[in-house]
Motif scaffolding. Structure first.
Motif, PDB file in Angstrom:
ATOM      1  N   GLY A   1      26.665  26.942 -30.541  1.00 15.95           N
ATOM      2  CA  GLY A   1      27.595  27.845 -29.882  1.00 15.95           C
ATOM      3  C   GLY A   1      27.542  29.234 -30.496  1.00 15.95           C
TER       4      GLY A   1
ATOM      5  N   LEU B   1      22.076  30.839 -23.766  1.00 15.08           N
ATOM      6  CA  LEU B   1      22.473  30.181 -25.001  1.00 15.08           C
ATOM      7  C   LEU B   1      22.077  28.723 -24.911  1.00 15.08           C
ATOM      8  CD1 LEU B   1      23.987  31.127 -27.575  1.00 15.08           C
ATOM      9  CD2 LEU B   1      26.063  30.158 -26.579  1.00 15.08           C
TER      10      LEU B   1
ATOM     11  N   LEU C   1      22.595  24.803 -26.572  1.00 15.56           N
ATOM     12  CA  LEU C   1      23.418  23.919 -27.377  1.00 15.56           C
ATOM     13  C   LEU C   1      22.659  22.627 -27.634  1.00 15.56           C
ATOM     14  CD1 LEU C   1      26.834  24.202 -25.484  1.00 15.56           C
ATOM     15  CD2 LEU C   1      25.960  25.658 -27.307  1.00 15.56           C
TER      16      LEU C   1
ATOM     17  N   ARG D   1      33.264  21.090 -20.893  1.00 15.15           N
ATOM     18  CA  ARG D   1      33.800  22.340 -21.431  1.00 15.15           C
ATOM     19  C   ARG D   1      35.283  22.402 -21.129  1.00 15.15           C
ATOM     20  NH1 ARG D   1      30.434  26.433 -17.450  1.00 15.15           N
ATOM     21  NH2 ARG D   1      31.518  25.939 -15.485  1.00 15.15           N
TER      22      ARG D   1
ATOM     23  N   VAL E   1      31.721  28.610 -27.186  1.00 11.23           N
ATOM     24  CA  VAL E   1      30.832  29.538 -26.495  1.00 11.23           C
ATOM     25  C   VAL E   1      31.685  30.694 -25.985  1.00 11.23           C
ATOM     26  CG1 VAL E   1      29.339  29.886 -24.488  1.00 11.23           C
ATOM     27  CG2 VAL E   1      29.152  27.787 -25.849  1.00 11.23           C
TER      28      VAL E   1
END
Length: 123
Positions: free
Chosen positions: A9, A18, A20, A38, A119
């Motif tokens: 994150g 991004l 993870l 999330r 995030v």
């Protein structure tokens, strides 16, 4: 028991990418599906994507075409690549694992959860 630890994150600009990762340990042979959720304060937890050991994957409509889930069974790891991130997708992303490979789009099948990784998407 299964333990899940997420990494990766951080802060990214809107439109950026991004990645993870989630590593599973413990009774890993009981796992047949892993997913990513999330959650943001005040909102219901949302399933983003999930994948079974056989490779079947599920994506929420909101992330199709931008997020990719992959699994490395040899490393007991599931990865999430997120592209074209939006500010509203800022959340704590949690890894989850299930013994049941069916119904992976529903929260009730997941038995184990990680602590999550933050995030943040700046606009």
């Amino acid at each position: 028991q299964v333990q899940l630890v997420e990494t990766g994150g951080g802060l990214v600009q809107a439109g950026g990418s991004l990645g993870l990762s989630c590593v599973a340990s413990g009774n890993i042979f009981s796992i047949n599906a892993m997913g990513w959720y999330r959650q943001t304060p005040g909102k219901e937890r949302e399933l983003v994507t999930a994948i079974t050991t056989s490779g079947y994957s599920y994506y929420a409509n909101s992330v199709k075409g931008r997020f990719t889930i992959s699994r490395d069974n040899a490393k007991n790891t599931v990865n999430l690549q997120m592209n074209s991130l939006k500010p509203e997708e800022a959340a704590v992303y949690c890894c989850a694992a299930a013994g049941n490979p069916y119904g992976i789009s529903t929260a009730r099948v997941y038995e184990y959860w990680g602590q999550g990784t933050q995030v943040t998407v700046s606009s």
